[in-house]
Motif scaffolding. Structure first.
Motif, PDB file in Angstrom:
ATOM      1  N   TYR A  56       7.679  19.144  82.300  1.00  0.00           N
ATOM      2  CA  TYR A  56       7.425  20.515  81.869  1.00  0.00           C
ATOM      3  C   TYR A  56       7.253  20.899  80.207  1.00  0.00           C
ATOM      4  O   TYR A  56       6.853  21.906  80.192  1.00  0.00           O
ATOM      5  CB  TYR A  56       8.575  21.265  82.381  1.00  0.00           C
ATOM      6  CG  TYR A  56       8.936  20.981  83.800  1.00  0.00           C
ATOM      7  CD1 TYR A  56       8.077  21.121  84.806  1.00  0.00           C
ATOM      8  CD2 TYR A  56      10.149  20.798  84.248  1.00  0.00           C
ATOM      9  CE1 TYR A  56       8.308  20.659  86.105  1.00  0.00           C
ATOM     10  CE2 TYR A  56      10.663  20.636  85.600  1.00  0.00           C
ATOM     11  CZ  TYR A  56       9.861  20.448  86.313  1.00  0.00           C
ATOM     12  OH  TYR A  56       9.879  20.255  87.661  1.00  0.00           O
ATOM     13  N   TRP A  57       7.604  19.856  79.590  1.00  0.00           N
ATOM     14  CA  TRP A  57       7.670  20.185  77.955  1.00  0.00           C
ATOM     15  C   TRP A  57       6.728  19.547  77.254  1.00  0.00           C
ATOM     16  O   TRP A  57       6.316  19.668  76.221  1.00  0.00           O
ATOM     17  CB  TRP A  57       8.951  19.990  77.614  1.00  0.00           C
ATOM     18  CG  TRP A  57       9.894  20.984  78.208  1.00  0.00           C
ATOM     19  CD1 TRP A  57      10.870  20.790  79.443  1.00  0.00           C
ATOM     20  CD2 TRP A  57       9.948  22.428  77.958  1.00  0.00           C
ATOM     21  NE1 TRP A  57      11.272  22.175  79.670  1.00  0.00           N
ATOM     22  CE2 TRP A  57      11.084  23.036  78.860  1.00  0.00           C
ATOM     23  CE3 TRP A  57       9.645  22.967  76.754  1.00  0.00           C
ATOM     24  CZ2 TRP A  57      11.354  24.243  78.797  1.00  0.00           C
ATOM     25  CZ3 TRP A  57       9.980  24.605  76.922  1.00  0.00           C
ATOM     26  CH2 TRP A  57      10.971  25.283  77.845  1.00  0.00           C
ATOM     27  N   ASP A  58       6.208  18.069  77.746  1.00  0.00           N
ATOM     28  CA  ASP A  58       5.337  17.575  77.126  1.00  0.00           C
ATOM     29  C   ASP A  58       3.807  17.841  77.478  1.00  0.00           C
ATOM     30  O   ASP A  58       3.601  17.652  78.718  1.00  0.00           O
ATOM     31  CB  ASP A  58       5.700  15.885  77.303  1.00  0.00           C
ATOM     32  CG  ASP A  58       4.449  14.784  76.468  1.00  0.00           C
ATOM     33  OD1 ASP A  58       4.649  14.857  75.592  1.00  0.00           O
ATOM     34  OD2 ASP A  58       3.622  14.645  77.449  1.00  0.00           O
ATOM     35  N   PRO A  59       3.074  18.352  76.638  1.00  0.00           N
ATOM     36  CA  PRO A  59       1.706  19.038  76.954  1.00  0.00           C
ATOM     37  C   PRO A  59       1.024  17.792  78.196  1.00  0.00           C
ATOM     38  O   PRO A  59       0.319  18.356  79.208  1.00  0.00           O
ATOM     39  CB  PRO A  59       1.076  19.190  75.930  1.00  0.00           C
ATOM     40  CG  PRO A  59       2.135  19.388  74.765  1.00  0.00           C
ATOM     41  CD  PRO A  59       3.064  18.484  75.153  1.00  0.00           C
ATOM     42  N   GLU A  60       0.849  16.808  77.781  1.00  0.00           N
ATOM     43  CA  GLU A  60       0.268  15.746  78.512  1.00  0.00           C
ATOM     44  C   GLU A  60       0.700  15.537  79.816  1.00  0.00           C
ATOM     45  O   GLU A  60       0.175  15.551  80.965  1.00  0.00           O
ATOM     46  CB  GLU A  60      -0.173  14.464  78.012  1.00  0.00           C
ATOM     47  CG  GLU A  60      -0.980  14.593  76.596  1.00  0.00           C
ATOM     48  CD  GLU A  60      -1.136  13.082  76.004  1.00  0.00           C
ATOM     49  OE1 GLU A  60      -0.802  11.942  76.734  1.00  0.00           O
ATOM     50  OE2 GLU A  60      -1.859  12.952  74.915  1.00  0.00           O
ATOM     51  N   GLN A  61       2.091  15.413  79.846  1.00  0.00           N
ATOM     52  CA  GLN A  61       2.810  15.282  81.222  1.00  0.00           C
ATOM     53  C   GLN A  61       2.739  16.466  81.905  1.00  0.00           C
ATOM     54  O   GLN A  61       2.584  16.531  83.406  1.00  0.00           O
ATOM     55  CB  GLN A  61       4.351  14.861  81.009  1.00  0.00           C
ATOM     56  CG  GLN A  61       4.179  13.250  80.369  1.00  0.00           C
ATOM     57  CD  GLN A  61       5.928  12.771  80.325  1.00  0.00           C
ATOM     58  OE1 GLN A  61       6.516  13.045  81.468  1.00  0.00           O
ATOM     59  NE2 GLN A  61       6.273  12.367  79.314  1.00  0.00           N
ATOM     60  N   TYR A  62       2.717  17.647  81.345  1.00  0.00           N
ATOM     61  CA  TYR A  62       2.658  18.981  81.978  1.00  0.00           C
ATOM     62  C   TYR A  62       1.342  19.176  82.619  1.00  0.00           C
ATOM     63  O   TYR A  62       1.113  19.471  83.834  1.00  0.00           O
ATOM     64  CB  TYR A  62       2.712  20.146  81.014  1.00  0.00           C
ATOM     65  CG  TYR A  62       3.038  21.597  81.627  1.00  0.00           C
ATOM     66  CD1 TYR A  62       4.048  21.878  82.264  1.00  0.00           C
ATOM     67  CD2 TYR A  62       2.123  22.390  81.303  1.00  0.00           C
ATOM     68  CE1 TYR A  62       4.236  23.052  82.992  1.00  0.00           C
ATOM     69  CE2 TYR A  62       2.483  23.813  81.833  1.00  0.00           C
ATOM     70  CZ  TYR A  62       3.255  24.211  82.648  1.00  0.00           C
ATOM     71  OH  TYR A  62       3.364  25.279  83.217  1.00  0.00           O
ATOM     72  N   MET A  63       0.406  18.626  82.068  1.00  0.00           N
ATOM     73  CA  MET A  63      -1.004  18.722  82.549  1.00  0.00           C
ATOM     74  C   MET A  63      -1.114  17.851  83.999  1.00  0.00           C
ATOM     75  O   MET A  63      -1.724  18.000  84.827  1.00  0.00           O
ATOM     76  CB  MET A  63      -2.296  18.546  81.650  1.00  0.00           C
ATOM     77  CG  MET A  63      -2.535  19.552  80.466  1.00  0.00           C
ATOM     78  SD  MET A  63      -2.997  21.144  81.426  1.00  0.00           S
ATOM     79  CE  MET A  63      -1.448  22.135  81.316  1.00  0.00           C
ATOM     80  N   ALA A  64      -0.428  16.553  83.711  1.00  0.00           N
ATOM     81  CA  ALA A  64      -0.333  15.672  84.685  1.00  0.00           C
ATOM     82  C   ALA A  64       0.320  16.237  86.053  1.00  0.00           C
ATOM     83  O   ALA A  64       0.129  15.996  87.184  1.00  0.00           O
ATOM     84  CB  ALA A  64       0.102  14.227  84.182  1.00  0.00           C
ATOM     85  N   TRP A  65       1.401  16.951  85.842  1.00  0.00           N
ATOM     86  CA  TRP A  65       1.976  17.433  86.925  1.00  0.00           C
ATOM     87  C   TRP A  65       1.105  18.572  87.426  1.00  0.00           C
ATOM     88  O   TRP A  65       1.245  18.478  88.912  1.00  0.00           O
ATOM     89  CB  TRP A  65       3.285  18.277  86.008  1.00  0.00           C
ATOM     90  CG  TRP A  65       4.144  19.183  87.173  1.00  0.00           C
ATOM     91  CD1 TRP A  65       4.960  18.458  88.098  1.00  0.00           C
ATOM     92  CD2 TRP A  65       4.195  20.764  87.030  1.00  0.00           C
ATOM     93  NE1 TRP A  65       5.437  19.814  88.866  1.00  0.00           N
ATOM     94  CE2 TRP A  65       5.117  20.912  88.244  1.00  0.00           C
ATOM     95  CE3 TRP A  65       3.768  21.603  86.219  1.00  0.00           C
ATOM     96  CZ2 TRP A  65       5.323  22.249  88.614  1.00  0.00           C
ATOM     97  CZ3 TRP A  65       4.048  22.917  86.687  1.00  0.00           C
ATOM     98  CH2 TRP A  65       4.998  23.179  87.837  1.00  0.00           C
ATOM     99  N   HIS A  66       0.537  19.397  87.027  1.00  0.00           N
ATOM    100  CA  HIS A  66      -0.445  20.304  87.333  1.00  0.00           C
ATOM    101  C   HIS A  66      -1.547  19.572  88.418  1.00  0.00           C
ATOM    102  O   HIS A  66      -1.682  20.034  89.399  1.00  0.00           O
ATOM    103  CB  HIS A  66      -1.153  21.170  86.545  1.00  0.00           C
ATOM    104  CG  HIS A  66      -0.400  22.434  85.811  1.00  0.00           C
ATOM    105  ND1 HIS A  66      -0.216  23.539  86.631  1.00  0.00           N
ATOM    106  CD2 HIS A  66       0.437  22.441  84.821  1.00  0.00           C
ATOM    107  CE1 HIS A  66       0.371  24.180  85.963  1.00  0.00           C
ATOM    108  NE2 HIS A  66       0.947  23.525  84.957  1.00  0.00           N
ATOM    109  N   ASP A  67      -2.098  18.599  87.701  1.00  0.00           N
ATOM    110  CA  ASP A  67      -3.101  17.766  88.401  1.00  0.00           C
ATOM    111  C   ASP A  67      -2.406  17.046  89.808  1.00  0.00           C
ATOM    112  O   ASP A  67      -3.121  17.030  90.670  1.00  0.00           O
ATOM    113  CB  ASP A  67      -3.392  16.401  87.787  1.00  0.00           C
ATOM    114  CG  ASP A  67      -4.121  17.072  86.357  1.00  0.00           C
ATOM    115  OD1 ASP A  67      -4.845  17.999  86.368  1.00  0.00           O
ATOM    116  OD2 ASP A  67      -4.437  15.953  85.466  1.00  0.00           O
ATOM    117  N   ALA A  68      -1.181  16.658  89.692  1.00  0.00           N
ATOM    118  CA  ALA A  68      -0.673  16.107  90.893  1.00  0.00           C
ATOM    119  C   ALA A  68      -0.366  17.191  91.967  1.00  0.00           C
ATOM    120  O   ALA A  68      -0.625  16.751  93.331  1.00  0.00           O
ATOM    121  CB  ALA A  68       0.829  15.516  90.312  1.00  0.00           C
TER     122      ALA A  68
END
Length: 275
Positions: A206-218
């Motif tokens: 939720y707080w690392d921008p790249e991981q946050y985008m990956a969360w949305h992608d999932a």
């Protein structure tokens, strides 16, 4: 009203973040959704995630029949790279909701934007829109699209979201003592203070921008529901869908003015799932 909202949300796969129907029981579960956790919301999560904050406020206004205000909230969420909100804007222009009249050309431009990352539900709807436009409308859509992409495309919007998330995290952690892993956040509630683990609140997805985008992608890459499916489009055209945008590349306007919205209190948005 309920029928109208249900139609919009199914068409652009808003229901993908809700409980999946039995037909999808064999699929992997969706990632956890912090907007369904009242403690996460009341602890200030949305203040650092304006994409989710303004999307939820838009959905609340849709429920209340304030369509023009809902459109403004979805556009503000779009300013922070929220693809579902961009899809909602497209649907509202397509259906003539919250606007003076339908605008299919502008609707296409917004749905093209919602499909920018290749999310299948949005790509499929974009193709349905395109097939319904005449040549004049198609030309208008491409012209509108360049202006829309300049302000709301990922090249402009993702840096804004990254800045908002990082500032929000620094503000929240700076006001509390202790390492995130052992940090306990106390949230006022009806029965007194409740606590939430810092490790849950500050999960890196939720707080690392790249991981946050990956969360949305999932969540959004392959939506679980939808009135128009990729399979239907392929059957009609007898060819795989090309997710590439038809709209010419435009230089991003990262410093473009943020859309204005009415004042709304988001407290309680996470008290129950959005149904």
């Amino acid at each position: 009203m309920k029928k109208m909202i249900r139609s919009i949300r199914f068409q652009i796969a808003i229901a993908a973040v809700l409980a999946a129907p039995a037909a999808w029981a064999q699929q992997a579960p969706l990632p956890p959704d912090p907007t369904e956790d009242r403690l996460m919301i009341n602890a200030g999560f949305l203040s650092a995630h304006p994409d989710l904050r303004y999307r939820l406020l838009g959905l609340e206004d849709m429920r209340a029949g304030r369509e023009a205000d809902a459109l403004r909230f979805f556009m503000r969420a779009s300013y922070y790279a929220d693809k579902p909100s961009q899809g909602m804007v497209a649907e509202m222009f397509w259906n003539g909701q919250g606007v003076e009249e339908r605008d299919p050309a502008k609707a296409y431009a917004w749905m093209d934007l919602a499909a920018e990352r290749g999310y299948e539900g949005f790509v499929a709807l974009r193709e349905r829109y395109w097939a319904s436009l005449d040549e004049a409308q198609r030309q208008s859509a491409l012209e509108h699209g360049q202006e829309i992409y300049a302000k709301y495309g990922d090249d402009a919007a993702q840096p804004r979201l990254t800045t908002a998330i990082r500032r929000g995290r620094n503000r929240i952690t700076g006001s509390r003592v202790g390492a995130v892993g052992s940090l306990q956040i106390y949230v006022p509630g009806p029965a007194g203070f409740e606590q939430i683990d810092g490790s849950k609140f500050f999960d890196e997805k939720y707080w690392d921008p790249e991981q946050y985008m990956a969360w949305h992608d999932a969540i959004w890459m392959k939506p679980r529901v939808g009135k128009v499916t990729v399979g239907e489009i392929r059957a009609a055209n007898d060819a795989p869908i090309d997710a590439t945008s038809r709209i010419p590349h435009t230089a991003p306007l990262i410093d473009a003015t943020e859309p204005a919205t009415p004042e709304r209190d988001e407290q309680g948005l996470g008290a129950e799932p959005l149904k």
